[in-house]
Design a protein around this motif. Structure first.
Motif, PDB file in Angstrom:
ATOM      1  N   VAL A  80      12.308  98.165   4.092  1.00 34.81           N
ATOM      2  CA  VAL A  80      13.204  98.781   3.242  1.00 34.81           C
ATOM      3  C   VAL A  80      13.595 100.235   3.496  1.00 34.81           C
ATOM      4  O   VAL A  80      14.819 100.579   3.574  1.00 34.81           O
ATOM      5  N   ARG A  81      12.736 101.199   3.750  1.00 35.28           N
ATOM      6  CA  ARG A  81      12.805 102.661   3.945  1.00 35.28           C
ATOM      7  C   ARG A  81      13.454 102.990   5.598  1.00 35.28           C
ATOM      8  O   ARG A  81      14.353 103.636   5.682  1.00 35.28           O
ATOM      9  N   LEU A 116       2.371 102.325  -0.447  1.00 42.66           N
ATOM     10  CA  LEU A 116       3.118 101.093   0.370  1.00 42.66           C
ATOM     11  C   LEU A 116       3.196 100.046  -0.778  1.00 42.66           C
ATOM     12  O   LEU A 116       3.948  99.188  -0.416  1.00 42.66           O
ATOM     13  N   TYR A 117       2.577 100.000  -1.802  1.00 43.62           N
ATOM     14  CA  TYR A 117       2.821  98.954  -2.884  1.00 43.62           C
ATOM     15  C   TYR A 117       3.563  99.474  -4.091  1.00 43.62           C
ATOM     16  O   TYR A 117       3.495  99.019  -5.068  1.00 43.62           O
ATOM     17  N   ARG A 118       4.320 100.448  -3.859  1.00 40.95           N
ATOM     18  CA  ARG A 118       5.016 101.036  -4.929  1.00 40.95           C
ATOM     19  C   ARG A 118       6.052 100.107  -5.261  1.00 40.95           C
ATOM     20  O   ARG A 118       7.055  99.531  -4.294  1.00 40.95           O
ATOM     21  N   LEU A 198      17.021  94.034  -6.296  1.00 39.15           N
ATOM     22  CA  LEU A 198      17.655  95.355  -6.721  1.00 39.15           C
ATOM     23  C   LEU A 198      16.903  96.146  -7.280  1.00 39.15           C
ATOM     24  O   LEU A 198      16.617  97.373  -6.887  1.00 39.15           O
ATOM     25  N   ILE A 199      15.916  95.838  -8.120  1.00 42.08           N
ATOM     26  CA  ILE A 199      14.741  96.715  -8.668  1.00 42.08           C
ATOM     27  C   ILE A 199      13.751  97.039  -7.810  1.00 42.08           C
ATOM     28  O   ILE A 199      13.210  98.159  -7.354  1.00 42.08           O
ATOM     29  N   GLN A 204      11.197 101.139  -3.899  1.00 40.24           N
ATOM     30  CA  GLN A 204      10.708 101.408  -2.469  1.00 40.24           C
ATOM     31  C   GLN A 204      11.220 102.638  -1.893  1.00 40.24           C
ATOM     32  O   GLN A 204      10.417 103.306  -1.340  1.00 40.24           O
ATOM     33  N   VAL A 205      12.459 103.084  -2.139  1.00 42.62           N
ATOM     34  CA  VAL A 205      12.965 104.155  -1.468  1.00 42.62           C
ATOM     35  C   VAL A 205      13.011 105.460  -2.002  1.00 42.62           C
ATOM     36  O   VAL A 205      13.399 106.498  -1.346  1.00 42.62           O
ATOM     37  N   GLN A 206      12.351 105.493  -3.130  1.00 45.14           N
ATOM     38  CA  GLN A 206      12.058 106.776  -3.979  1.00 45.14           C
ATOM     39  C   GLN A 206      11.158 107.621  -3.250  1.00 45.14           C
ATOM     40  O   GLN A 206      11.266 108.690  -3.273  1.00 45.14           O
ATOM     41  N   GLY A 207      10.462 107.075  -2.413  1.00 39.80           N
ATOM     42  CA  GLY A 207       9.490 107.821  -1.616  1.00 39.80           C
ATOM     43  C   GLY A 207       9.996 108.564  -0.334  1.00 39.80           C
ATOM     44  O   GLY A 207       9.228 109.425   0.016  1.00 39.80           O
TER      45      GLY A 207
END
Length: 424
Positions: A80-81, A116-118, A198-199, A204-207
């Motif tokens: 996703v990142r 990675l499990y965020r 969506l959630i 995941q991308v906040q990192g």
């Protein structure tokens, strides 16, 4: 003319057969016993492989989904990142990550392994829903397709010579029919999966902000604008700003991925399993010297007696490693089949976290986010292709296909193993 007197054995209720008749009678008895044994073996096998109920599909699918998600999730975060990293228009600047390995190493350095499990909680529940729904819908759609295509092919077989009928032997579906069942089941599950995706993607991308705190010039408009504290924060924010319809942002991409991928997933899995079953039946035929069936008795010249032919093998007779091999190939087919739709879906769903607009679209972060939030599936796809070409549509595909092999292997092996033993 005098008649022969009955022997003492006849008087007691039994009959002494001439020596020439005894071998034939013994052979007939052996045939009868062998047939009964073969029928009984077939009956017990039918009981063993019988799918009990829709509830069993839900339970087995849920456990399989959890197992697969725990294996898959770190790789999914990297995927996703890679999919949602900002589009950089400058020729001197590239994307944040050079590839999957670079993304993995930098994510570990900035967030640690558990980073990675965020956002795992929502996808874990979603995986339970997705897989239980997929297997339930797949089996139910099979029943519907079978009834519409060939209702007269459902036959009944006795379990013993007394003619007692235990269960119906359902007519087998062809591989294209099974793939169609996978398409329909995937389309059904996409309605549930889109909000979960969506959630998951937003968390995941906040990192990215921590991994690349100083983006290249011109990319500032694409930095994360909304930070979420967790899944419930995303739910409340989405309802407040976009209503219930906001949960279905990117649904077209999810529908394409799940429907097309579901057809590939189940179609490839059933095709590979059929190959293994055919090999197993061929092996049994070669050993027995006769076609495999559940109650046929054939002569064995070497032993000068009759013995039952082997029972026809089914998918339930396959060992775990073959189920895992079929599942691994199915998972790779699922993810590769319509991968660009998944990339576009991810960018649409993370528009307010990692804006899909180019740097020249707006100098204001809030305006860029608002602009990105209004873009549709086709427009996002066009902009991505214009900025990065075909490579942009397949960014992260390698790691996605690679991680899908063990994940799907675990899912199918877990489901099939549990379904063989659950009896409710």
């Amino acid at each position: 003319m005098s008649l022969p007197q009955p022997s003492s054995a006849s008087a007691s209720g039994s009959t002494t057969l001439p020596s020439s008749v005894a071998p034939a009678a013994a052979a007939a008895a052996a045939v009868s016993v062998s047939a009964s044994a073969a029928a009984a073996a077939a009956a017990s096998a039918d009981i063993k492989i019988k799918k009990a109920s829709g509830l069993a599909d839900l339970v087995c699918g849920s456990v399989a989904g959890v197992s697969g998600k725990l294996v898959e999730y770190p790789f999914d975060t990297i995927k996703v990142r890679l999919q949602t990293q900002p589009l950089i228009a400058s020729a001197s600047s590239g994307p944040i990550f050079s590839g999957p390995l670079d993304c993995f190493v930098r994510s570990l350095r900035s967030e640690g392994f558990f980073g990675l499990y965020r956002g795992l909680s929502a996808p874990l529940v979603g995986s339970m829903i997705e897989n239980s729904g997929l297997f339930l819908a797949y089996n139910q759609v099979q029943t519907l397709v079978r009834a519409l295509s060939s209702p007269e092919r459902i036959s009944y077989e006795p379990q013993s010579q007394s003619g007692v009928v235990a269960s119906a032997q359902q007519a087998p579906l062809t591989i294209p029919q099974l793939a169609l069942c996978g398409v329909l089941s995937g389309a059904i599950v996409s309605l549930i999966l889109t909000p979960v995706e969506l959630i998951k993607c937003k968390l995941q991308v906040q990192g990215l902000a921590r991994i690349d705190p100083a983006p290249p010039p011109g990319a500032a408009a694409q930095r994360p604008q909304q930070q979420y504290r967790g899944a419930w924060h995303i739910i409340s924010h989405t309802v407040r700003t976009h209503g219930l319809a906001g949960f279905y942002r990117g649904h077209l991409g999810t529908l394409l991925r799940e429907a097309g991928g579901g057809g590939a997933w189940f179609g490839v899995y059933e095709l590979v399993c059929k190959h293994f079953v055919d090999r197993l039946n061929a092996s049994r035929v070669a050993k027995a010297g006769a076609p495999a069936t559940s109650a046929t008795v054939v002569p064995d010249a070497r032993l000068n007696r009759h013995q039952p032919a082997p029972r026809v093998a089914t998918k339930e007779d396959l060992p775990i490693w073959q189920l895992m091999a079929a599942g691994a190939l199915a998972g790779m087919a699922f993810n590769f089949s319509l991968y660009p739709a998944d990339v576009i879906k991810s960018r649409m769903q993370t528009a307010d976290v990692d804006v899909v607009a180019g740097p020249s679209s707006s100098s204001s972060p809030s305006a860029a986010a608002a602009s990105g939030g209004r873009k549709g599936f086709v427009q996002v796809g066009r902009e991505l292709y214009a900025a990065q070409g075909i490579r942009g549509l397949y960014r992260g595909c390698g790691i996605t296909v690679a991680r899908s092999a063990p994940t799907s292997a675990v899912i199918f092996a877990t489901y099939e193993t549990l379904s063989r033993h659950i009896t409710f």
